[in-house]
Design a protein around this motif. Sequence first.
Motif, mmCIF file in Angstrom:
data_model
loop_
_atom_site.group_PDB
_atom_site.id
_atom_site.type_symbol
_atom_site.label_atom_id
_atom_site.label_comp_id
_atom_site.label_asym_id
_atom_site.label_seq_id
_atom_site.Cartn_x
_atom_site.Cartn_y
_atom_site.Cartn_z
ATOM 1 N N MET A 161 0.816 -1.225 -0.170
ATOM 2 C CA MET A 161 0.041 -0.014 -0.112
ATOM 3 C C MET A 161 0.913 1.186 -0.044
ATOM 4 S SD MET A 161 -2.914 0.908 2.779
ATOM 5 C CE MET A 161 -3.971 -0.580 2.653
ATOM 6 N N THR A 162 0.623 2.163 -0.934
ATOM 7 C CA THR A 162 1.519 3.237 -0.941
ATOM 8 C C THR A 162 1.273 4.486 0.138
ATOM 9 O OG1 THR A 162 0.118 4.718 -2.302
ATOM 10 C CG2 THR A 162 1.603 3.112 -3.446
ATOM 11 N N ASP A 163 2.025 5.398 0.137
ATOM 12 C CA ASP A 163 1.835 6.136 1.627
ATOM 13 C C ASP A 163 0.559 7.032 1.212
ATOM 14 O OD1 ASP A 163 3.669 5.144 3.071
ATOM 15 O OD2 ASP A 163 5.345 6.566 2.464
ATOM 16 N N LEU A 164 0.337 7.489 0.000
ATOM 17 C CA LEU A 164 -0.694 8.252 -0.353
ATOM 18 C C LEU A 164 -1.999 7.651 -0.143
ATOM 19 C CD1 LEU A 164 -1.579 10.860 -1.316
ATOM 20 C CD2 LEU A 164 -1.431 9.881 -3.603
ATOM 21 N N VAL A 165 -2.093 6.360 -0.541
ATOM 22 C CA VAL A 165 -3.293 5.486 -0.440
ATOM 23 C C VAL A 165 -3.642 5.563 1.440
ATOM 24 C CG1 VAL A 165 -4.403 3.396 -0.601
ATOM 25 C CG2 VAL A 165 -3.142 4.456 -2.427
ATOM 26 N N ARG A 166 -2.524 5.166 2.005
ATOM 27 C CA ARG A 166 -2.830 5.006 3.443
ATOM 28 C C ARG A 166 -3.382 6.274 4.012
ATOM 29 N NH1 ARG A 166 2.535 2.559 3.037
ATOM 30 N NH2 ARG A 166 2.245 0.185 3.468
ATOM 31 N N ILE A 167 -2.784 7.485 3.532
ATOM 32 C CA ILE A 167 -3.333 8.605 4.059
ATOM 33 C C ILE A 167 -4.617 9.017 3.608
ATOM 34 C CG2 ILE A 167 -2.840 11.212 3.912
ATOM 35 C CD1 ILE A 167 -0.038 10.622 4.112
ATOM 36 N N LEU A 168 -5.254 8.820 2.540
ATOM 37 C CA LEU A 168 -6.384 9.192 1.894
ATOM 38 C C LEU A 168 -7.356 8.036 1.984
ATOM 39 C CD1 LEU A 168 -5.456 10.748 -1.351
ATOM 40 C CD2 LEU A 168 -5.960 11.835 0.620
ATOM 41 N N ILE A 169 -7.051 6.510 2.448
ATOM 42 C CA ILE A 169 -8.252 5.819 2.600
ATOM 43 C C ILE A 169 -9.181 5.905 3.354
ATOM 44 C CG2 ILE A 169 -7.088 4.490 4.261
ATOM 45 C CD1 ILE A 169 -8.643 2.798 1.543
ATOM 46 N N GLY A 170 -9.051 6.738 4.568
ATOM 47 C CA GLY A 170 -10.157 6.934 5.601
ATOM 48 C C GLY A 170 -11.300 7.919 4.907
ATOM 49 N N PRO A 171 -10.696 9.287 4.216
ATOM 50 C CA PRO A 171 -11.609 10.053 3.757
ATOM 51 C C PRO A 171 -12.305 9.628 2.511
ATOM 52 C CG PRO A 171 -9.811 11.226 4.433
ATOM 53 C CD PRO A 171 -9.386 9.746 4.824
ATOM 54 N N ILE A 172 -11.519 8.828 1.611
ATOM 55 C CA ILE A 172 -12.394 8.269 0.299
ATOM 56 C C ILE A 172 -13.423 7.208 1.080
ATOM 57 C CG2 ILE A 172 -11.681 6.546 -1.496
ATOM 58 C CD1 ILE A 172 -9.113 8.181 -1.570
ATOM 59 N N ALA A 173 -13.205 6.276 1.755
ATOM 60 C CA ALA A 173 -13.888 5.301 2.555
ATOM 61 C C ALA A 173 -15.350 6.299 2.799
ATOM 62 C CB ALA A 173 -13.737 4.413 3.374
ATOM 63 N N TRP A 174 -14.948 7.289 3.522
ATOM 64 C CA TRP A 174 -16.292 8.276 4.036
ATOM 65 C C TRP A 174 -17.102 8.745 2.701
ATOM 66 C CZ3 TRP A 174 -16.615 13.411 2.840
ATOM 67 C CH2 TRP A 174 -17.706 14.009 3.355
ATOM 68 N N LEU A 175 -16.268 9.327 1.997
ATOM 69 C CA LEU A 175 -16.880 9.687 0.582
ATOM 70 C C LEU A 175 -17.796 8.713 -0.061
ATOM 71 C CD1 LEU A 175 -17.272 12.003 -1.711
ATOM 72 C CD2 LEU A 175 -15.284 11.038 -2.614
ATOM 73 N N ALA A 176 -17.414 7.344 -0.067
ATOM 74 C CA ALA A 176 -17.910 6.301 -0.645
ATOM 75 C C ALA A 176 -19.275 5.995 0.170
ATOM 76 C CB ALA A 176 -17.196 4.918 -0.779
ATOM 77 N N ALA A 177 -19.132 5.864 1.577
ATOM 78 C CA ALA A 177 -20.215 5.815 2.383
ATOM 79 C C ALA A 177 -21.214 6.784 2.329
ATOM 80 C CB ALA A 177 -19.766 5.647 3.804
ATOM 81 N N PHE A 178 -20.687 8.144 2.152
ATOM 82 C CA PHE A 178 -21.689 9.223 1.858
ATOM 83 C C PHE A 178 -22.602 9.219 0.911
ATOM 84 C CE2 PHE A 178 -22.829 13.512 1.079
ATOM 85 C CZ PHE A 178 -23.113 14.077 1.999
ATOM 86 N N SER A 179 -21.906 8.755 -0.379
ATOM 87 C CA SER A 179 -22.695 8.486 -1.502
ATOM 88 C C SER A 179 -23.619 7.391 -1.413
ATOM 89 C CB SER A 179 -21.405 8.487 -2.814
ATOM 90 O OG SER A 179 -20.542 9.588 -2.640
ATOM 91 N N ALA A 180 -23.061 6.403 -0.921
ATOM 92 C CA ALA A 180 -23.905 5.144 -0.814
ATOM 93 C C ALA A 180 -25.317 5.392 -0.041
ATOM 94 C CB ALA A 180 -23.150 3.815 -0.582
ATOM 95 N N VAL A 181 -25.097 5.782 1.120
ATOM 96 C CA VAL A 181 -26.024 5.986 1.959
ATOM 97 C C VAL A 181 -27.221 7.185 1.280
ATOM 98 C CG1 VAL A 181 -27.136 6.961 4.134
ATOM 99 C CG2 VAL A 181 -25.200 5.193 3.966
ATOM 100 N N TYR A 182 -26.760 8.354 0.930
ATOM 101 C CA TYR A 182 -27.680 9.083 0.167
ATOM 102 C C TYR A 182 -28.196 8.669 -0.940
ATOM 103 C CZ TYR A 182 -27.060 12.972 3.507
ATOM 104 O OH TYR A 182 -27.394 13.685 4.717
ATOM 105 N N GLY A 183 -27.435 7.626 -1.721
ATOM 106 C CA GLY A 183 -28.087 7.340 -3.245
ATOM 107 C C GLY A 183 -29.079 6.090 -2.480
ATOM 108 N N LEU A 184 -29.024 5.448 -1.670
ATOM 109 C CA LEU A 184 -30.056 4.411 -0.870
ATOM 110 C C LEU A 184 -31.171 5.247 -0.450
ATOM 111 C CD1 LEU A 184 -30.768 1.627 -0.265
ATOM 112 C CD2 LEU A 184 -29.437 1.951 1.859
ATOM 113 N N HIS A 185 -30.880 6.557 0.075
ATOM 114 C CA HIS A 185 -32.242 7.390 0.432
ATOM 115 C C HIS A 185 -32.971 7.486 -0.605
ATOM 116 C CE1 HIS A 185 -34.046 11.049 1.773
ATOM 117 N NE2 HIS A 185 -34.022 10.495 2.839
ATOM 118 N N GLY A 186 -32.242 7.944 -1.850
ATOM 119 C CA GLY A 186 -32.956 8.483 -2.911
ATOM 120 C C GLY A 186 -33.782 7.388 -3.730
#
Length: 107
Positions: free
Chosen positions: A1-26
């Motif tokens: 795992m590259t350092d950039l991925v390690r640093i960004l994985i938390g916010p990227i996973a949040w972005l995916a969760a946010f999009s999925a839950v709001y999409g499911l809401h729709g």
Amino acid sequence: MTDLVRILIGPIAWLAAFSAVYGLHGIACAFGWAGIDVGGLSLMRAALTAAWLASLVVLAAILAGLHTRRFGAEPGFVRSVSIMTGWVGVVATLWSLFPVVATSACQ
């Protein structure tokens, strides 16, 4: 795992969760899930709660992985920052998706 991925994985996973839950809401609003009863809850509330909890489990697993030798960075700056941004993902998921799960309504 590259350092950039390690640093960004938390916010990227949040972005995916946010999009999925709001999409499911729709989707739930479009198909009338709010009016379908499932075990004392509406299907919409049950689906949104399940998606929110699954997102938290995924983010907790990511955070746990960032603490391991296999997936985590070497001790130092990158390790500290990646763990902090992992926590940012967990807290952002708790904070930003709880209102959708707890107070969602269709217009």
